[in-house]
Design a protein around this motif. Structure first.
Motif, short mmCIF file in Angstrom:
data_model
loop_
_atom_site.label_atom_id
_atom_site.label_comp_id
_atom_site.label_asym_id
_atom_site.label_seq_id
_atom_site.Cartn_x
_atom_site.Cartn_y
_atom_site.Cartn_z
N GLN A 136 70.70 31.59 49.73
CA GLN A 136 69.92 31.66 48.51
C GLN A 136 68.51 32.08 48.88
OE1 GLN A 136 70.07 28.15 46.06
NE2 GLN A 136 72.29 28.12 46.02
N ILE A 137 67.88 32.82 47.97
CA ILE A 137 66.53 33.32 48.18
C ILE A 137 65.66 32.77 47.06
CG2 ILE A 137 65.07 35.38 48.28
CD1 ILE A 137 67.73 36.92 48.98
N TRP A 138 64.53 32.15 47.43
CA TRP A 138 63.58 31.63 46.46
C TRP A 138 62.24 32.32 46.69
CZ3 TRP A 138 59.56 27.59 47.17
CH2 TRP A 138 58.96 27.24 45.96
N LEU A 139 61.79 33.09 45.70
CA LEU A 139 60.55 33.85 45.83
C LEU A 139 59.35 32.94 45.56
CD1 LEU A 139 59.28 36.62 46.41
CD2 LEU A 139 59.41 37.08 43.96
N ILE A 140 58.44 32.87 46.53
CA ILE A 140 57.25 32.02 46.42
C ILE A 140 56.12 32.82 45.74
CG2 ILE A 140 55.52 30.69 47.69
CD1 ILE A 140 57.76 30.37 49.90
N THR A 141 55.76 33.97 46.33
CA THR A 141 54.71 34.82 45.76
C THR A 141 55.10 36.29 45.90
OG1 THR A 141 53.46 34.96 47.84
CG2 THR A 141 52.84 33.18 46.32
N HIS A 153 68.50 43.16 42.18
CA HIS A 153 67.91 41.97 41.56
C HIS A 153 66.41 42.08 41.70
CE1 HIS A 153 71.89 40.01 41.61
NE2 HIS A 153 72.01 40.46 42.85
N ARG A 154 65.66 41.95 40.61
CA ARG A 154 64.20 41.99 40.65
C ARG A 154 63.69 40.57 40.46
NH1 ARG A 154 66.04 46.70 38.83
NH2 ARG A 154 65.11 48.59 39.69
N LEU A 155 63.15 40.00 41.53
CA LEU A 155 62.71 38.61 41.51
C LEU A 155 61.21 38.52 41.31
CD1 LEU A 155 65.47 38.65 43.13
CD2 LEU A 155 64.68 36.55 44.16
N GLU A 156 60.83 37.54 40.51
CA GLU A 156 59.43 37.18 40.27
C GLU A 156 59.20 35.80 40.88
OE1 GLU A 156 57.15 39.15 38.76
OE2 GLU A 156 58.63 40.74 38.39
N PRO A 157 57.93 35.40 41.12
CA PRO A 157 57.67 34.10 41.72
C PRO A 157 58.40 32.97 40.98
CG PRO A 157 55.67 35.37 41.66
CD PRO A 157 56.70 36.16 40.88
N GLY A 158 59.05 32.11 41.77
CA GLY A 158 59.80 30.98 41.22
C GLY A 158 61.27 31.27 41.01
N ASP A 159 61.67 32.55 40.99
CA ASP A 159 63.08 32.91 40.81
C ASP A 159 63.87 32.54 42.07
OD1 ASP A 159 62.38 33.97 38.36
OD2 ASP A 159 62.62 36.07 38.97
N CYS A 160 65.11 32.11 41.86
CA CYS A 160 66.00 31.77 42.96
C CYS A 160 67.33 32.51 42.75
CB CYS A 160 66.24 30.27 43.02
SG CYS A 160 67.15 29.73 44.48
N LEU A 161 67.79 33.19 43.79
CA LEU A 161 69.00 34.00 43.73
C LEU A 161 70.02 33.49 44.74
CD1 LEU A 161 70.56 36.61 42.84
CD2 LEU A 161 69.34 37.78 44.70
N ALA A 162 71.24 33.21 44.30
CA ALA A 162 72.34 32.87 45.19
C ALA A 162 73.13 34.16 45.44
CB ALA A 162 73.24 31.81 44.56
N PRO A 174 58.04 45.62 46.47
CA PRO A 174 57.47 46.80 45.82
C PRO A 174 55.95 46.76 45.66
CG PRO A 174 58.51 45.40 44.18
CD PRO A 174 58.81 44.80 45.53
N GLY A 175 55.34 45.60 45.92
CA GLY A 175 53.89 45.51 45.83
C GLY A 175 53.44 45.08 44.46
N PRO A 176 52.16 44.99 44.24
CA PRO A 176 51.08 45.40 45.14
C PRO A 176 50.84 44.41 46.28
CG PRO A 176 50.12 44.45 43.17
CD PRO A 176 51.62 44.45 42.97
N ASP A 177 51.44 43.21 46.21
CA ASP A 177 51.24 42.21 47.26
C ASP A 177 52.50 42.05 48.10
OD1 ASP A 177 48.63 41.50 46.27
OD2 ASP A 177 49.63 40.41 44.66
N ALA A 178 52.34 41.38 49.22
CA ALA A 178 53.49 41.05 50.06
C ALA A 178 54.40 40.10 49.29
CB ALA A 178 53.02 40.38 51.35
N ALA A 179 55.68 40.11 49.64
CA ALA A 179 56.63 39.15 49.09
C ALA A 179 56.76 38.02 50.10
CB ALA A 179 57.99 39.80 48.85
N ASP A 180 56.54 36.80 49.64
CA ASP A 180 56.65 35.61 50.47
C ASP A 180 57.80 34.81 49.88
OD1 ASP A 180 56.13 33.58 52.28
OD2 ASP A 180 54.30 32.90 51.29
#
Length: 188
Positions: A136-141, A153-162, A174-180
């Motif tokens: 599972q992937i959980w996007l922090i920032t 899948h396009r994830l935004e902060p807080g989204d979790c993907l199994a 895709p930016g403008p910031d790093a994906a953490d």
């Protein structure tokens, strides 16, 4: 995420050598199983190059393990507590992708990995790298575009993907910031 911490690239080659020898494999056999050339494997084992994530995934899969397990075995001694300063940190020289192994070595089938993917960077992994795990992937920032086979899948902060069944995957910030993001791996 602090990326200046411990650099484990120099220990990964020794671990690959140890894993290969423990299986009584020649360089040629590991090359055939991983689809990585003997020359490249030799330079990795001797610590003369810092391998990319894509190469390490293929080598780890040949050993029947995840990339994070290979990296953890390269660095960790075990124990129930893994302090932040002792967490193995690895940077992919090709993309700037930074991988921090959060979990202490244990018999648990769960591993936690924190990833920082620079804005604009892409990292691809073949389906074989997911053969032994669920994740599972959980996007922090930041933002993350995760391609799983033919699905994006396009994830935004807080989204979790199994993730579903093993398929070729691409992580893209895709930016403008790093994906953490945090990756939770469960070994089958």
């Amino acid at each position: 995420m602090d990326v200046i911490a411990n650099d484990i690239s120099s220990t990964i080659g020794r671990r690959i050598h140890t894993e290969r020898v423990a299986r009584s494999w020649s360089l040629a056999e590991l090359a055939e199983r991983s689809d990585v050339s003997k020359a490249m494997l030799s330079t990795i084992e001797r610590g003369m190059t810092s391998p990319t994530a894509a190469l390490l995934v293929r080598i780890a899969a040949a050993f029947g393990m995840t990339l994070s397990t290979l990296i953890a075995r390269a660095e960790l001694e075990g124990g129930g507590l893994l302090r932040e300063g002792d967490q193995p940190l690895w940077r992919d020289p090709a993309t700037g992708y930074v991988r921090r192994h959060l979990s202490p070595v244990s018999d648990m089938p769960l591993e936690l990995i924190r990833i920082q993917l620079p804005a604009g960077a892409k990292v691809s992994f073949p389906a074989a790298s997911y053969a032994f795990i669920r994740q599972q992937i959980w996007l922090i920032t930041g933002r993350l575009e995760f391609t799983e086979g033919d699905i994006v899948h396009r994830l935004e902060p807080g989204d979790c993907l199994a993730l579903g069944a093993p398929s070729d995957c691409v992580f893209h910030a895709p930016g403008p910031d790093a994906a953490d993001y945090l990756v939770a791996l469960a070994r089958r």
